[in-house]
Design an enzyme around this catalytic site. Structure first.
Site, PDB file in Angstrom:
ATOM      1  N   CYS A 210      31.120 -45.384-109.698  1.00  0.00           N
ATOM      2  CA  CYS A 210      29.635 -44.630-108.866  1.00  0.00           C
ATOM      3  C   CYS A 210      28.969 -45.169-109.366  1.00  0.00           C
ATOM      4  CB  CYS A 210      29.541 -43.392-110.609  1.00  0.00           C
ATOM      5  SG  CYS A 210      28.960 -43.902-111.821  1.00  0.00           S
ATOM      6  N   ASP A 357      28.367 -77.144-110.742  1.00  0.00           N
ATOM      7  CA  ASP A 357      26.784 -75.982-111.006  1.00  0.00           C
ATOM      8  C   ASP A 357      27.536 -75.582-112.963  1.00  0.00           C
ATOM      9  OD1 ASP A 357      25.161 -74.558-111.093  1.00  0.00           O
ATOM     10  OD2 ASP A 357      25.398 -72.701-110.388  1.00  0.00           O
TER      11      ASP A 357
END
Length: 449
Positions: A210, A357
């Protein structure tokens, strides 16, 4: 086996023999040569094996090593890739170096890079997949955690009969319905009334059903724990193997109880207890008794770069691989339990195998270092400026902080440090380079196996 496969296998085994005998290496290049000749060689090399795949973001190498230790209580020979070479070429090399096994169905326990699970399952159908965790890691290669998990799922879908042995405390492993048999392991909490949330910047805390924020009865670290959704009822699955009690924890040891069995490993950190719990679960799946698993853990074999302990002219050096924020923070938490004075060395590279990174270091809790009995700091590696500036921002005393980009010089400086204990936190290629320097000076044996 086809003529092409025979030629590929011969070329691969010959190159492995040469590299292993004369260069003390050969963990991936033989596999690269072999697959160049026959891209489907895994189909032939692995067809007679029962294969257990171990994958996930953190803990693959240690989980694999502990699993092999446990399974050796029952299985005489277990094929594995201890060097951590876990991409397709490394997996091929692992099969190439296998000795003749008289058993009809030999066992292979393989650490597999998340993106390479499907490259294995295209040709080999494992009997089990072990899923350790999914954390943000090497964004340039994997993207977000859901992208990473999809790579694993795509591979698992090719082997729907294989048993999934997963960390039940990780919500993501309960987010996709799969037909596979499942075994879950995790930490049991003793207070079902708790209702807490993870830290706001934690990944993977949205309910997959949900999209509301998950709540927890208990959090071990990051997004791991006894989760539930108060909106739709989504919750942690029933655990098949439960850690019911944590005992004494030090930077070099952990004691805990699983399924009523007292266990201990010669390595620190709550995150490594999860790795042991995964290995224990695989052992039980393959018929290893709990007491036998306890005996196996006591063998205390070290895994390269994973809290590997090295004596450097009287200094007790602990080498630890770090590669993402969650793992880094768990290591920082682990060394915070050190009672004696120690020196801290942070080495940062940014090659492909590390992740190019380096922004993830800003999510590391380096500020906690100021509360520890650290008498000397050294920062180095190819990206020494980044890690040096990060410690400066964290408030590390500049009088105690030395910058040394050259890792060979870092090794030379270790005997002159003011403390007996030294903790080195290094990214993957920095760790490999450091081990090479240690080997050249005779502090460890050369090679990685």
């Amino acid at each position: 086996m086809s003529l092409r496969s025979e030629l590929a296998t011969f070329a691969g085994k010959s190159s492995y023999w040469f590299l292993h005998t004369f260069m003390h290496g050969g963990s991936s290049l033989p596999g690269k040569i072999t697959t160049a000749i026959d891209p489907e060689i895994l189909k032939h090399l692995g067809k007679n094996y029962d294969v257990v795949v171990i994958t996930g973001t953190n803990g693959k190498t240690l989980t694999t090593a502990l699993t092999v230790q446990v399974l050796k209580q029952k299985y005489e020979n277990v094929l594995t890739n201890p060097s951590g070479s876990n991409m397709e070429q490394g997996l091929v090399t692992t099969f190439l170096k296998a000795k003749n096994n008289k058993s009809k169905r030999p066992l292979a326990v393989l650490e597999v890079d998340e993106a390479n699970v499907i490259k294995l399952t295209k040709y080999i159908k494992p009997i089990a997949f072990v899923c350790t965790n999914i954390f943000r890691d090497q964004m340039d290669r994997y993207g977000e955690i859901y992208t990473t998990y999809k790579k694993i799922i795509d591979g698992i879908k090719l082997a729907p009969k294989a048993t999934i042995i997963a960390n039940g405390d990780a919500p993501i492993f309960n987010s996709v319905d799969l037909p596979n048999p499942k075994i879950y392991y995790g930490f049991k909490n003793h207070d079902d009334e708790n209702d807490i949330k993870a830290e706001p910047n934690t990944d993977g805390i949205l309910c997959p059903k949900c999209q509301n924020i998950l709540h927890y009865r208990y959090i071990s670290y990051a997004n791991l724990g006894n989760y539930f959704c108060p909106h739709c009822g989504f919750k942690r699955p029933v655990l098949n193997h439960e850690l019911t009690k944590l005992g004494q924890l030090t930077p070099n040891s952990s004691q805990f109880i699983v399924d009523g069995q007292e266990l201990s490993i010669g390595i620190g950190g709550v995150y490594n207890i999860y790795n042991a719990l995964a290995a224990y679960s695989v052992g039980r799946f393959l018929g290893i008794e709990a007491k036998e698993a306890a005996t196996a853990f006591q063998s205390n074999e070290r895994v390269f770069g994973r809290q590997e302990q090295i004596n450097v002219e009287g200094k007790d050096v602990t080498l630890i691989l770090v590669k993402n924020p969650v793992g880094l923070n768990q290591v920082i938490d682990m060394i915070s339990k050190e009672q004696e004075d120690f020196s801290f060395i942070g080495l940062l590279n940014a090659n492909y195998a590390d992740g190019i990174d380096t922004s993830w270091i800003w999510d590391g809790e380096f500020e906690r270092l100021n509360q520890m009995p650290i008498k000397k700091f050294i920062t180095g590696g190819e990206r020494y400026r980044d890690i040096t500036f990060r410690l400066k921002v964290a408030g590390v005393d500049e009088k105690l902080h030395e910058v040394e980009p050259d890792l060979e010089k870092v090794v030379k400086d270790i005997p002159n440090l003011p403390t007996k204990k030294v903790y080195i936190l290094a990214t993957y290629t920095a760790m490999l380079q450091l081990r090479k320097d240690f080997a050249e000076k005779g502090y460890i044996k050369g090679g990685m196996e």
